[in-house]
Design a protein around this motif. Structure first.
Motif, PDB file in Angstrom:
ATOM      1  N   LYS A 115       3.728  13.104   2.760  1.00 55.21           N
ATOM      2  CA  LYS A 115       2.818  13.643   4.017  1.00 55.21           C
ATOM      3  C   LYS A 115       3.611  15.272   3.814  1.00 55.21           C
ATOM      4  O   LYS A 115       2.315  15.935   4.092  1.00 55.21           O
ATOM      5  CB  LYS A 115       3.336  13.341   4.940  1.00 55.21           C
ATOM      6  N   GLN A 116       4.673  15.407   3.868  1.00 56.69           N
ATOM      7  CA  GLN A 116       5.439  16.874   3.457  1.00 56.69           C
ATOM      8  C   GLN A 116       4.086  17.083   2.484  1.00 56.69           C
ATOM      9  O   GLN A 116       3.724  18.879   2.199  1.00 56.69           O
ATOM     10  CB  GLN A 116       6.441  16.904   2.719  1.00 56.69           C
ATOM     11  N   ALA A 117       3.873  16.974   1.266  1.00 53.02           N
ATOM     12  CA  ALA A 117       3.671  17.142   0.151  1.00 53.02           C
ATOM     13  C   ALA A 117       2.060  17.356   0.097  1.00 53.02           C
ATOM     14  O   ALA A 117       1.035  18.839   0.253  1.00 53.02           O
ATOM     15  CB  ALA A 117       2.896  16.501  -1.459  1.00 53.02           C
TER      16      ALA A 117
ATOM     17  N   ALA B 100       0.952  18.727   3.572  1.00 49.96           N
ATOM     18  CA  ALA B 100       0.900  19.981   4.145  1.00 49.96           C
ATOM     19  C   ALA B 100       1.919  20.793   2.901  1.00 49.96           C
ATOM     20  O   ALA B 100       1.511  22.176   3.528  1.00 49.96           O
ATOM     21  CB  ALA B 100       2.341  19.782   4.974  1.00 49.96           C
ATOM     22  N   ASP B 101       2.223  20.614   2.112  1.00 45.91           N
ATOM     23  CA  ASP B 101       2.059  22.299   1.467  1.00 45.91           C
ATOM     24  C   ASP B 101       0.883  22.324   0.257  1.00 45.91           C
ATOM     25  O   ASP B 101       0.973  22.674  -0.376  1.00 45.91           O
ATOM     26  CB  ASP B 101       3.167  21.075   0.522  1.00 45.91           C
ATOM     27  N   GLY B 102      -0.238  21.779   0.638  1.00 49.43           N
ATOM     28  CA  GLY B 102      -1.379  21.614   0.313  1.00 49.43           C
ATOM     29  C   GLY B 102      -1.952  20.612  -1.603  1.00 49.43           C
ATOM     30  O   GLY B 102      -2.386  21.431  -1.725  1.00 49.43           O
ATOM     31  N   ALA B 103      -1.640  19.717  -0.827  1.00 53.15           N
ATOM     32  CA  ALA B 103      -1.408  18.707  -2.088  1.00 53.15           C
ATOM     33  C   ALA B 103      -2.815  18.319  -1.983  1.00 53.15           C
ATOM     34  O   ALA B 103      -3.203  18.130  -1.111  1.00 53.15           O
ATOM     35  CB  ALA B 103      -0.723  18.039  -2.468  1.00 53.15           C
ATOM     36  N   ASP B 104      -3.890  18.213  -3.230  1.00 54.00           N
ATOM     37  CA  ASP B 104      -4.893  17.015  -3.095  1.00 54.00           C
ATOM     38  C   ASP B 104      -4.973  16.034  -2.357  1.00 54.00           C
ATOM     39  O   ASP B 104      -4.266  15.338  -2.101  1.00 54.00           O
ATOM     40  CB  ASP B 104      -5.427  16.195  -4.649  1.00 54.00           C
ATOM     41  N   ARG B 105      -5.992  15.650  -0.946  1.00 53.16           N
ATOM     42  CA  ARG B 105      -6.160  15.272  -0.031  1.00 53.16           C
ATOM     43  C   ARG B 105      -6.731  13.722  -0.219  1.00 53.16           C
ATOM     44  O   ARG B 105      -6.058  12.989   0.363  1.00 53.16           O
ATOM     45  CB  ARG B 105      -6.715  15.417   1.175  1.00 53.16           C
ATOM     46  N   GLN B 106      -7.275  13.359  -0.802  1.00 53.12           N
ATOM     47  CA  GLN B 106      -7.622  12.770  -1.409  1.00 53.12           C
ATOM     48  C   GLN B 106      -5.905  11.311  -2.456  1.00 53.12           C
ATOM     49  O   GLN B 106      -6.405  10.813  -2.072  1.00 53.12           O
ATOM     50  CB  GLN B 106      -8.311  12.558  -2.720  1.00 53.12           C
TER      51      GLN B 106
ATOM     52  N   VAL C 293      -3.507  12.065  -2.071  1.00 56.62           N
ATOM     53  CA  VAL C 293      -2.249  11.554  -0.596  1.00 56.62           C
ATOM     54  C   VAL C 293      -2.984  10.795  -0.066  1.00 56.62           C
ATOM     55  O   VAL C 293      -2.236   9.693   0.290  1.00 56.62           O
ATOM     56  CB  VAL C 293      -1.791  13.397  -0.332  1.00 56.62           C
ATOM     57  N   HIS C 294      -3.732  10.561   0.283  1.00 55.54           N
ATOM     58  CA  HIS C 294      -4.666   9.533   1.368  1.00 55.54           C
ATOM     59  C   HIS C 294      -4.159   8.453   0.670  1.00 55.54           C
ATOM     60  O   HIS C 294      -3.944   7.196   0.685  1.00 55.54           O
ATOM     61  CB  HIS C 294      -5.281   9.203   1.737  1.00 55.54           C
ATOM     62  N   ARG C 295      -4.307   8.221  -1.277  1.00 52.00           N
ATOM     63  CA  ARG C 295      -4.378   7.415  -1.553  1.00 52.00           C
ATOM     64  C   ARG C 295      -3.086   6.620  -1.721  1.00 52.00           C
ATOM     65  O   ARG C 295      -2.832   5.585  -1.622  1.00 52.00           O
ATOM     66  CB  ARG C 295      -5.385   7.507  -2.962  1.00 52.00           C
ATOM     67  N   LEU C 296      -2.456   7.901  -2.025  1.00 51.72           N
ATOM     68  CA  LEU C 296      -0.979   7.198  -1.906  1.00 51.72           C
ATOM     69  C   LEU C 296       0.007   6.122  -0.452  1.00 51.72           C
ATOM     70  O   LEU C 296       0.539   5.970  -1.006  1.00 51.72           O
ATOM     71  CB  LEU C 296      -0.185   8.291  -2.871  1.00 51.72           C
ATOM     72  N   LEU C 297      -0.419   7.104   0.673  1.00 57.39           N
ATOM     73  CA  LEU C 297       0.095   7.121   1.770  1.00 57.39           C
ATOM     74  C   LEU C 297      -0.642   5.211   1.910  1.00 57.39           C
ATOM     75  O   LEU C 297       0.192   4.498   2.437  1.00 57.39           O
ATOM     76  CB  LEU C 297      -0.610   7.999   2.462  1.00 57.39           C
ATOM     77  N   ARG C 298      -1.938   5.405   1.569  1.00 53.86           N
ATOM     78  CA  ARG C 298      -2.572   3.648   1.901  1.00 53.86           C
ATOM     79  C   ARG C 298      -1.887   2.473   1.383  1.00 53.86           C
ATOM     80  O   ARG C 298      -1.286   1.595   1.046  1.00 53.86           O
ATOM     81  CB  ARG C 298      -3.733   3.467   1.924  1.00 53.86           C
ATOM     82  N   GLU C 299      -1.530   3.367   0.306  1.00 55.50           N
ATOM     83  CA  GLU C 299      -0.658   2.502  -1.196  1.00 55.50           C
ATOM     84  C   GLU C 299       1.013   2.032  -0.670  1.00 55.50           C
ATOM     85  O   GLU C 299       1.147   0.649  -0.306  1.00 55.50           O
ATOM     86  CB  GLU C 299      -0.396   2.767  -2.098  1.00 55.50           C
ATOM     87  N   LEU C 300       1.170   2.721   0.112  1.00 53.18           N
ATOM     88  CA  LEU C 300       2.814   2.819   0.354  1.00 53.18           C
ATOM     89  C   LEU C 300       2.770   1.862   1.372  1.00 53.18           C
ATOM     90  O   LEU C 300       3.573   0.967   1.862  1.00 53.18           O
ATOM     91  CB  LEU C 300       3.427   4.291   0.655  1.00 53.18           C
TER      92      LEU C 300
END
Length: 86
Positions: free
Chosen positions: A52-54, A56-62, A64-71
């Motif tokens: 989530k911090q990544a 906020a720091d401008g990482a690719d939204r898609q 990050v959201h995929r990683l969050l769903r996987e986690l």
């Protein structure tokens, strides 16, 4: 019987009482496994915070959201495994 009590991490008298009264006697190994799984679940939660911090720091939204769903899915699997260990 003493070996079984030791395996459960209980005194012989406590172990005997539980067995005679029909209570379940979880093994010490199962208790350790549940603790380790809970620690792993916490680690996944902390990793999610970093992801989530990544974001906020401008990482690719898609990504990050995929990683969050996987986690989140892995945390649910761990919770199920924790509850299945008796």
């Amino acid at each position: 019987m003493r070996a079984s009590a030791n395996k459960a991490g209980l005194s012989l008298s406590t172990f005997s009482k539980r067995v005679c009264l029909g209570y379940s006697v979880p093994s010490l190994e199962h208790q350790k496994a549940r603790i380790e799984l809970r620690q792993l679940k916490g680690d996944l939660g902390r990793l999610g915070g970093l992801v989530k911090q990544a974001l906020a720091d401008g990482a690719d939204r898609q990504t990050v959201h995929r990683l969050l769903r996987e986690l989140d899915a892995r945390q649910r699997e761990l919770q199920l495994a924790i509850t299945l260990i008796r």
